[in-house]
Design a protein around this motif. Structure first.
Motif, PDB file in Angstrom:
ATOM      1  N   GLU A   1       0.818  -1.226   0.000  1.00 27.57           N
ATOM      2  CA  GLU A   1       0.000   0.000   0.000  1.00 27.57           C
ATOM      3  C   GLU A   1       0.842   1.261   0.000  1.00 27.57           C
ATOM      4  OE1 GLU A   1      -3.997   1.693   2.244  1.00 27.57           O
ATOM      5  OE2 GLU A   1      -2.904  -0.030   3.054  1.00 27.57           O
TER       6      GLU A   1
ATOM      7  N   ILE B   1       1.484   3.071  -3.359  1.00 24.42           N
ATOM      8  CA  ILE B   1       0.450   3.778  -4.108  1.00 24.42           C
ATOM      9  C   ILE B   1      -0.285   4.821  -3.274  1.00 24.42           C
ATOM     10  CG2 ILE B   1       0.030   1.809  -5.630  1.00 24.42           C
ATOM     11  CD1 ILE B   1      -2.455   1.183  -3.953  1.00 24.42           C
ATOM     12  N   SER B   2      -0.089   4.808  -1.948  1.00 30.71           N
ATOM     13  CA  SER B   2      -0.860   5.705  -1.077  1.00 30.71           C
ATOM     14  C   SER B   2      -0.613   7.176  -1.376  1.00 30.71           C
ATOM     15  CB  SER B   2      -0.537   5.407   0.398  1.00 30.71           C
ATOM     16  OG  SER B   2       0.853   5.567   0.647  1.00 30.71           O
TER      17      SER B   2
ATOM     18  N   MET C   1      -3.026   8.717  -3.897  1.00 32.02           N
ATOM     19  CA  MET C   1      -4.458   8.618  -3.650  1.00 32.02           C
ATOM     20  C   MET C   1      -4.824   9.367  -2.375  1.00 32.02           C
ATOM     21  SD  MET C   1      -4.831   4.542  -4.420  1.00 32.02           S
ATOM     22  CE  MET C   1      -6.605   4.635  -4.347  1.00 32.02           C
TER      23      MET C   1
ATOM     24  N   ALA D   1      -9.265   6.658   1.055  1.00 32.12           N
ATOM     25  CA  ALA D   1      -9.808   5.875  -0.065  1.00 32.12           C
ATOM     26  C   ALA D   1     -10.191   4.472   0.392  1.00 32.12           C
ATOM     27  CB  ALA D   1      -8.783   5.794  -1.191  1.00 32.12           C
TER      28      ALA D   1
ATOM     29  N   GLU E   1     -12.141   1.849  -4.162  1.00 32.59           N
ATOM     30  CA  GLU E   1     -11.575   3.026  -4.856  1.00 32.59           C
ATOM     31  C   GLU E   1     -10.115   2.772  -5.231  1.00 32.59           C
ATOM     32  OE1 GLU E   1     -14.193   6.707  -2.969  1.00 32.59           O
ATOM     33  OE2 GLU E   1     -12.442   5.929  -1.873  1.00 32.59           O
ATOM     34  N   LYS E   2      -9.389   2.086  -4.356  1.00 31.44           N
ATOM     35  CA  LYS E   2      -7.992   1.781  -4.656  1.00 31.44           C
ATOM     36  C   LYS E   2      -7.887   0.816  -5.837  1.00 31.44           C
ATOM     37  CE  LYS E   2      -6.425   2.449   0.114  1.00 31.44           C
ATOM     38  NZ  LYS E   2      -5.898   1.791   1.336  1.00 31.44           N
ATOM     39  N   GLU E   3      -8.768  -0.195  -5.849  1.00 31.16           N
ATOM     40  CA  GLU E   3      -8.765  -1.148  -6.962  1.00 31.16           C
ATOM     41  C   GLU E   3      -9.092  -0.462  -8.274  1.00 31.16           C
ATOM     42  OE1 GLU E   3     -11.565  -4.084  -5.758  1.00 31.16           O
ATOM     43  OE2 GLU E   3     -10.126  -5.213  -4.530  1.00 31.16           O
TER      44      GLU E   3
ATOM     45  N   LEU F   1      -6.114   1.687  -9.461  1.00 27.93           N
ATOM     46  CA  LEU F   1      -5.042   0.887 -10.047  1.00 27.93           C
ATOM     47  C   LEU F   1      -5.423   0.363 -11.424  1.00 27.93           C
ATOM     48  CD1 LEU F   1      -3.852  -1.143  -6.926  1.00 27.93           C
ATOM     49  CD2 LEU F   1      -2.574   0.612  -8.154  1.00 27.93           C
TER      50      LEU F   1
END
Length: 305
Positions: free
Chosen positions: A265, A268-269, A272, A276, A280-282, A285
């Motif tokens: 995580e 990518i945090s 974003m 989130a 929303e994260k999926e 990506l």
């Protein structure tokens, strides 16, 4: 210890080798190979990887452990009770005679000994255990006992111990159900591609549906989950199963057959918002990968000009 095991143990003692059975009191004689026939219902396979070491041993030392045979009830030959691998090796080595012990027992007793003496093998395929349990059940049934493995107030009942001393009555029944599978599906069970649970459910499909299912599995490289197999069984019992349903069921993604990629995580945090959700994260990506894929395609198109 059940009565079959008592009977077996009075004849011979088991050793570490599954088929190595040492006679205690019965005479060992030489018998022509032409007088011996295998039990054609023998549920155990002669695996090629086991045969070469056995053939090398027999070539060097001869057959140390005699075959167990019985006089056939209808023909002037002797049927193998134990020693099918040794018989096959002797056939390949073109031996003309082998050492045997002739047992004066019934066909039913012979089948029970065949099953029990080989269940001690280190590697037993589901199909081998399935047909072995059925063979033993049928033999005991011919001896006059009920074989439904259920409670009943009328008539002598076959207990689980008389079929297996390792599997429960319900597990024995599950294995025996596998004998209703077509060879193509049973091979998938032996290879581990279909688990015992789904295989039992699929055994209730007719041969036509099973054949189409096998083709769908080979085409889609996917097998039904337990829930899907249960649904296929239910539809079949209701007369509502068709080839379209089978194909669509096999095509549906299964959680254990979907490739997943894990990304730490913290990588990518920073791109974003802090609160989130997982969804929303999926989505983020997926869009990022799609955008980058288009970027690579544009670069490829420029290079082709």
């Amino acid at each position: 210890m059940n009565k079959e095991e008592n009977f077996i143990n009075t004849l011979f003692e088991k050793t570490e080798e599954s088929e190595a059975i040492k006679p205690q009191t019965t005479e060992i004689i030489k018998m022509p190979m032409s007088s011996i026939v295998p039990n054609f219902k023998n549920p155990y396979k002669c695996r090629e990887e086991d045969m070469k070491p056995l053939e090398d041993s027999i070539r060097e030392n001869g057959i140390i452990q005699p075959l167990m045979v019985r006089k056939d009830d209808k023909a002037d030959v002797y049927e193998i009770i134990s020693g099918h691998r040794r018989y096959l090796a002797a056939t390949r080595l073109k031996l003309t005679e082998v050492p045997v012990v002739v047992l004066d027992i019934t066909k039913e007793e012979a089948d029970i000994i065949l099953v029990d003496s080989n269940l001690y093998r280190e590697h037993i395929l589901p199909s081998e255990k399935a047909f072995a349990y059925k063979m033993k059940m049928d033999a005991i049934k011919r001896q006059g006992k009920r074989t439904d493995l259920t409670s009943d107030q009328v008539g002598p009942k076959l207990s689980a111990d008389e079929i297996s001393d390792t599997d429960s009555a319900s597990q024995v029944k599950r294995y025996i159900r596998l004998t209703n599978l077509i060879p193509r599906l049973l091979a998938l069970v032996d290879s581990g591609k279909i688990a015992l649970g789904p295989a039992v459910e699929l055994s209730y499909l007719n041969q036509g549906h099973q054949n189409f299912l096998a083709e769908a599995i080979e085409k889609e490289l996917a097998t039904p989950s337990l829930a899907q197999a249960q649904k296929l069984k239910k539809l079949a019992q209701e007369g509502k199963l068709d080839v379209g349903t089978i194909l669509s069921m096999v095509k549906q993604p299964k959680p254990n057959q979907v490739v997943t990629v894990k990304i730490p995580e913290d990588k990518i945090s920073k791109y974003m918002k802090s609160n989130a959700t997982v969804k929303e994260k999926e989505d983020f990506l997926a869009k990022a990968v799609e955008y980058y894929g288009k970027h690579l395609q544009r670069q490829k198109d420029r290079g082709a000009r």
